[in-house]
Design a protein around this motif. Structure first.
Motif, short mmCIF file in Angstrom:
data_model
loop_
_atom_site.label_atom_id
_atom_site.label_comp_id
_atom_site.label_asym_id
_atom_site.label_seq_id
_atom_site.Cartn_x
_atom_site.Cartn_y
_atom_site.Cartn_z
N ILE A 145 0.92 -1.20 0.04
CA ILE A 145 -0.07 -0.05 -0.08
C ILE A 145 0.76 1.24 -0.17
O ILE A 145 1.78 1.45 0.74
N ARG A 146 0.67 2.18 -1.04
CA ARG A 146 1.31 3.25 -0.77
C ARG A 146 0.43 4.46 -0.34
O ARG A 146 -0.58 4.87 -0.82
N ILE A 160 -0.87 6.45 -5.74
CA ILE A 160 -1.21 6.59 -4.36
C ILE A 160 -2.39 5.64 -4.03
O ILE A 160 -3.42 5.69 -4.67
N ASP A 161 -2.31 4.81 -3.10
CA ASP A 161 -3.51 4.11 -2.18
C ASP A 161 -4.49 5.11 -1.39
O ASP A 161 -5.73 5.01 -1.45
N VAL A 162 -3.76 5.71 -0.61
CA VAL A 162 -4.59 6.49 0.53
C VAL A 162 -3.55 7.90 0.79
O VAL A 162 -2.22 7.50 1.09
N ALA A 163 -4.29 8.48 1.11
CA ALA A 163 -3.51 9.98 1.58
C ALA A 163 -4.64 10.46 2.93
O ALA A 163 -5.82 10.18 3.04
N VAL A 164 -3.65 11.15 3.81
CA VAL A 164 -4.21 11.68 4.81
C VAL A 164 -4.21 13.21 4.61
O VAL A 164 -3.03 13.66 4.47
N ARG A 165 -5.40 13.72 4.57
CA ARG A 165 -5.44 15.18 4.14
C ARG A 165 -6.58 15.61 4.84
O ARG A 165 -7.39 15.33 5.52
N ALA A 166 -6.07 16.95 5.31
CA ALA A 166 -6.92 18.00 6.07
C ALA A 166 -7.81 18.84 5.13
O ALA A 166 -7.39 19.20 3.98
N GLY A 167 -8.89 19.41 5.59
CA GLY A 167 -9.80 20.26 4.86
C GLY A 167 -10.70 19.24 4.02
O GLY A 167 -11.02 18.46 4.05
N VAL A 193 -8.06 9.74 2.47
CA VAL A 193 -8.84 10.00 1.12
C VAL A 193 -8.05 8.71 0.16
O VAL A 193 -7.06 8.19 0.21
N TYR A 194 -8.98 8.37 -0.68
CA TYR A 194 -8.87 7.41 -1.61
C TYR A 194 -9.53 7.42 -2.88
O TYR A 194 -10.42 8.19 -3.08
N VAL A 242 -6.32 -2.39 0.87
CA VAL A 242 -6.50 -0.93 1.12
C VAL A 242 -7.74 -0.76 1.90
O VAL A 242 -7.76 0.09 2.89
N THR A 243 -8.71 -1.60 1.78
CA THR A 243 -10.13 -1.70 2.76
C THR A 243 -9.60 -1.97 4.26
O THR A 243 -9.98 -1.34 4.95
N ALA A 244 -8.54 -2.94 4.34
CA ALA A 244 -8.00 -3.21 5.64
C ALA A 244 -7.65 -1.88 6.43
O ALA A 244 -7.54 -1.75 7.32
N PHE A 245 -6.52 -1.39 5.63
CA PHE A 245 -5.82 -0.09 6.16
C PHE A 245 -6.84 0.84 6.36
O PHE A 245 -6.62 1.62 7.51
#
Length: 296
Positions: free
Chosen positions: A93-94, A138-145, A269-270, A280-283
């Motif tokens: 996972i990226r 990218i698989d998942v991003a942590v983003r604010a806003g 975010v995905y 990805v679902t597990a993450f």
């Protein structure tokens, strides 16, 4: 059709460099150059304009890139659909997040995830920039806003609350600070990654205050601003989730505790795809549960 050559072309277009593409693919640069030359020959069309200093896609190259990138995304979706039949999530996972969030928050729970899912590996990319999900794989991003891209989905895991922080030594020597307008008399440490860094919009219930601040130090790093505040250099407006340790040690204190700069939603975010790989679902599920507890 040489799928390897097409994949190499996509990598060169994404990285803007034969050297970087070869490094990411783990193959010699000469192999990449030859494969793309053969691809152009078979298509009877120039895809890339090469100079000693730059690399650009031709119009034909842009059209070919868009079509092939979409095709590979479809293949990725097909892979995800096929993997969904498997009961054991596995693979790489990226994930992208800011360095400060990763150090202060993600690091506390990442080891737990890796222990829970021994067949999943994580490639964590730390940057303050919003990476492109397709181009940067990218698989998942942590983003604010707020989420602006309709091609993406988000799971809210909490919120970051910005408050005024200063060290006891600074407050002891500084002018009185009883209301937001008093900030104009203080040396304010400006976090330049905010939308309007030098104007602090504060709220307390139904009241609001807009203060233009000034100071002798600014930076685009939360850690840099926090360190200066803890050393007694001035007042900072920072998310308290990144300052829990300093507040607990009384190196920093919350100033005007009834006033804050609102909250920013924090999301996982995905891609908005009909098929999400089990890994990805597990993450997403694991991180959503853990982050909601941490960010309370």
């Amino acid at each position: 059709m040489d799928l390897n050559a097409i994949w190499m072309f996509l990598k060169v277009a994404q990285t803007g460099s034969f050297t970087r593409a070869a490094k990411e693919l783990g193959i010699p640069k000469s192999t990449v150059s030859k494969k793309i030359a053969d691809l152009e020959s078979s298509l009877q069309s120039t895809l890339l304009l090469r100079t000693t200093r730059s690399l650009q896609l031709t119009d034909a190259g842009k059209r070919y890139y868009d079509t092939c990138a979409k095709a590979f995304e479809d293949i990725k979706d097909a892979e995800a659909f096929t993997q969904a039949a498997s009961s054991e999530p596995a693979g790489n996972i990226r994930v992208t997040a800011t360095a400060e969030f990763a150090r202060k928050v993600l690091s506390e729970i990442m080891q737990g995830f890796l222990t829970a899912y021994p067949n999943i590996s994580v490639d964590l990319i730390l940057t303050n920039q919003a990476l492109d999900f397709v181009r940067d794989n990218i698989d998942v991003a942590v983003r604010a806003g707020q989420l602006k891209d309709s091609n993406l989905k988000a799971r809210r895991v909490g919120a970051t609350r910005f408050q005024l922080l200063a060290s006891p030594s600074y407050l002891k020597a500084a002018p009185e600070l009883n209301k937001p307008s008093d900030l104009s008399k203080h040396n304010c440490l400006v976090f330049t990654s905010l939308p309007n860094p030098s104007v602090w919009l504060l709220r307390s219930g139904s009241q609001s205050a807009k203060v233009k601040v000034q100071g002798r130090y600014m930076a685009n790093s939360i850690n840099a601003i926090k360190s200066m505040a803890a050393s007694g250099a001035g007042i900072a407006l920072l998310p308290t989730v990144f300052c829990k340790e300093e507040i607990a040690r009384k190196e920093l204190g919350i100033v005007l505790p009834n006033w804050a700069s609102g909250e920013q939603a924090l999301n996982l975010v995905y891609q908005n795809s009909p098929f999400i790989a089990p890994r990805v679902t597990a993450f997403l599920n694991y991180m959503q549960e853990e982050l909601r507890v941490l960010l309370k």
